[in-house]
Design a protein around this motif. Structure first.
Motif, PDB file in Angstrom:
ATOM      1  N   MET A   1      -2.971  -2.660  12.204  1.00 45.25           N
ATOM      2  CA  MET A   1      -2.138  -3.685  12.720  1.00 45.25           C
ATOM      3  C   MET A   1      -2.601  -4.644  13.918  1.00 45.25           C
ATOM      4  SD  MET A   1       0.929  -3.278  11.036  1.00 45.25           S
ATOM      5  CE  MET A   1       2.199  -3.811  11.936  1.00 45.25           C
TER       6      MET A   1
ATOM      7  N   ALA B   1      -4.693  -9.643  12.655  1.00 50.02           N
ATOM      8  CA  ALA B   1      -4.313  -9.537  11.451  1.00 50.02           C
ATOM      9  C   ALA B   1      -4.502 -10.719  10.679  1.00 50.02           C
ATOM     10  CB  ALA B   1      -2.610  -9.451  11.466  1.00 50.02           C
TER      11      ALA B   1
ATOM     12  N   ASP C   1      -4.016 -13.947   8.689  1.00 52.58           N
ATOM     13  CA  ASP C   1      -3.143 -15.018   8.218  1.00 52.58           C
ATOM     14  C   ASP C   1      -3.367 -15.446   6.943  1.00 52.58           C
ATOM     15  OD1 ASP C   1      -1.034 -16.897   8.218  1.00 52.58           O
ATOM     16  OD2 ASP C   1      -1.481 -17.808  10.103  1.00 52.58           O
TER      17      ASP C   1
ATOM     18  N   ASN D   1      -1.617  -7.087  -1.681  1.00 52.25           N
ATOM     19  CA  ASN D   1      -0.568  -7.709  -1.202  1.00 52.25           C
ATOM     20  C   ASN D   1       0.824  -6.900  -0.996  1.00 52.25           C
ATOM     21  OD1 ASN D   1       0.306  -9.811   0.581  1.00 52.25           O
ATOM     22  ND2 ASN D   1       1.023 -10.924  -1.132  1.00 52.25           N
TER      23      ASN D   1
ATOM     24  N   THR E   1       3.100  -3.176  -0.149  1.00 50.01           N
ATOM     25  CA  THR E   1       3.524  -2.589   0.947  1.00 50.01           C
ATOM     26  C   THR E   1       3.012  -1.220   1.079  1.00 50.01           C
ATOM     27  OG1 THR E   1       5.767  -1.620   0.068  1.00 50.01           O
ATOM     28  CG2 THR E   1       5.684  -3.799   1.036  1.00 50.01           C
TER      29      THR E   1
ATOM     30  N   SER F   1       1.336  -1.500   7.101  1.00 50.99           N
ATOM     31  CA  SER F   1      -0.001  -1.968   7.640  1.00 50.99           C
ATOM     32  C   SER F   1      -0.272  -3.487   7.341  1.00 50.99           C
ATOM     33  CB  SER F   1      -0.983  -1.131   6.929  1.00 50.99           C
ATOM     34  OG  SER F   1      -0.778  -1.254   5.494  1.00 50.99           O
ATOM     35  N   GLN F   2      -1.239  -3.887   8.060  1.00 49.87           N
ATOM     36  CA  GLN F   2      -1.793  -5.226   7.940  1.00 49.87           C
ATOM     37  C   GLN F   2      -3.428  -5.386   7.435  1.00 49.87           C
ATOM     38  OE1 GLN F   2      -0.600  -6.582  11.651  1.00 49.87           O
ATOM     39  NE2 GLN F   2       0.855  -8.226  10.815  1.00 49.87           N
ATOM     40  N   TRP F   3      -3.854  -6.485   6.982  1.00 48.92           N
ATOM     41  CA  TRP F   3      -5.303  -6.246   6.862  1.00 48.92           C
ATOM     42  C   TRP F   3      -5.860  -6.939   8.106  1.00 48.92           C
ATOM     43  CZ3 TRP F   3      -8.265  -5.164   3.090  1.00 48.92           C
ATOM     44  CH2 TRP F   3      -7.845  -4.895   1.822  1.00 48.92           C
TER      45      TRP F   3
ATOM     46  N   LEU G   1      -7.916  -2.234   5.775  1.00 51.58           N
ATOM     47  CA  LEU G   1      -6.302  -2.273   5.606  1.00 51.58           C
ATOM     48  C   LEU G   1      -6.264  -0.607   5.309  1.00 51.58           C
ATOM     49  CD1 LEU G   1      -3.203  -3.729   3.728  1.00 51.58           C
ATOM     50  CD2 LEU G   1      -3.710  -1.278   3.348  1.00 51.58           C
TER      51      LEU G   1
END
Length: 214
Positions: free
Chosen positions: A32, A52, A54, A67, A69, A74-76, A177
């Motif tokens: 994150m 993260a 955008d 893309n 969940t 989590s985020q890239w 990720l």
């Protein structure tokens, strides 16, 4: 005879009842922004350098990158908002502690993906890796498991990620990720306890019958 059968049946049921409690998640972590998910950046800078990516400023997220969940969410992320650096190596780390009495019942599981490549280590032991500039490394999730390398005391899970490819005259995408959990299974019910419960139930049943007959 009927009473004896009831007592034996009750004892058998108690003796064969399994301990049904589920495993408890004692730790969870994910990539994150700012290290908020628990997976931090140790090389070359601290958590403040975790960005993260955008989707608006980084259109590749709307295309080949996974893309969906994860649990935990989590985020890239990378060490820059648009990850333009070439041939860059980063180390993302998550540390946690296991009590000695929990070690035999603990498991680490998770999912991850990377652009371009990374080695994943648990306490210095390689547990997974994705190599080369290959789209399958980042357009789908890959399973993680501890492979028996958990230990009592401090544990360190590290992702040694590298940005290796791309056109040197343009931005070169890179991102990581990851989402992991550490679960501890419940202590198994000792085999003697159901038998003891059966004996106590039988004594109680007989005592109750005798009391009513007096």
């Amino acid at each position: 005879m009927f009473n004896t059968i009831k007592i034996l049946t009750l004892s058998a049921v108690l003796a064969t009842t399994s301990f049904a409690a589920s495993a408890a998640t004692v730790y969870s972590a994910s990539t994150m922004a700012g290290g908020a998910g628990g997976i931090g950046l140790t090389n070359p800078a601290g958590n403040g350098s975790i960005y993260a990516l955008d989707a608006n400023a980084y259109p590749i997220l709307a295309g080949p990158y996974f893309n969906g969940t994860t649990d935990p969410a989590s985020q890239w992320v990378w060490a820059a908002p648009d990850s333009p650096a070439l041939s860059q190596a980063l180390q993302f780390v998550f540390s946690f502690t296991l009590a000695a009495q929990d070690l035999a019942r603990a498991t680490l599981t998770g999912v991850w993906a990377v652009d371009n490549e990374a080695d994943v280590y648990l306490n210095g032991h390689l547990i997974d890796q994705l190599l080369g500039d290959v789209s399958s490394s980042f357009n789908q999730l890959h399973d993680l498991a501890d492979l028996g390398w958990l230990q009592a005391g401090e544990n360190v899970l590290s992702f040694d990620a590298r940005n290796i490819g791309g056109d040197p005259t343009s931005a070169n995408p890179a991102a990581l990720l990851a989402s992991v959990k550490i679960d501890v299974a419940p202590v198994p019910l000792p085999a003697s306890l159901p038998l003891l419960g059966g004996a106590l139930a039988a004594f109680g049943f007989v005592a109750s019958r005798r009391k009513r007959s007096v």
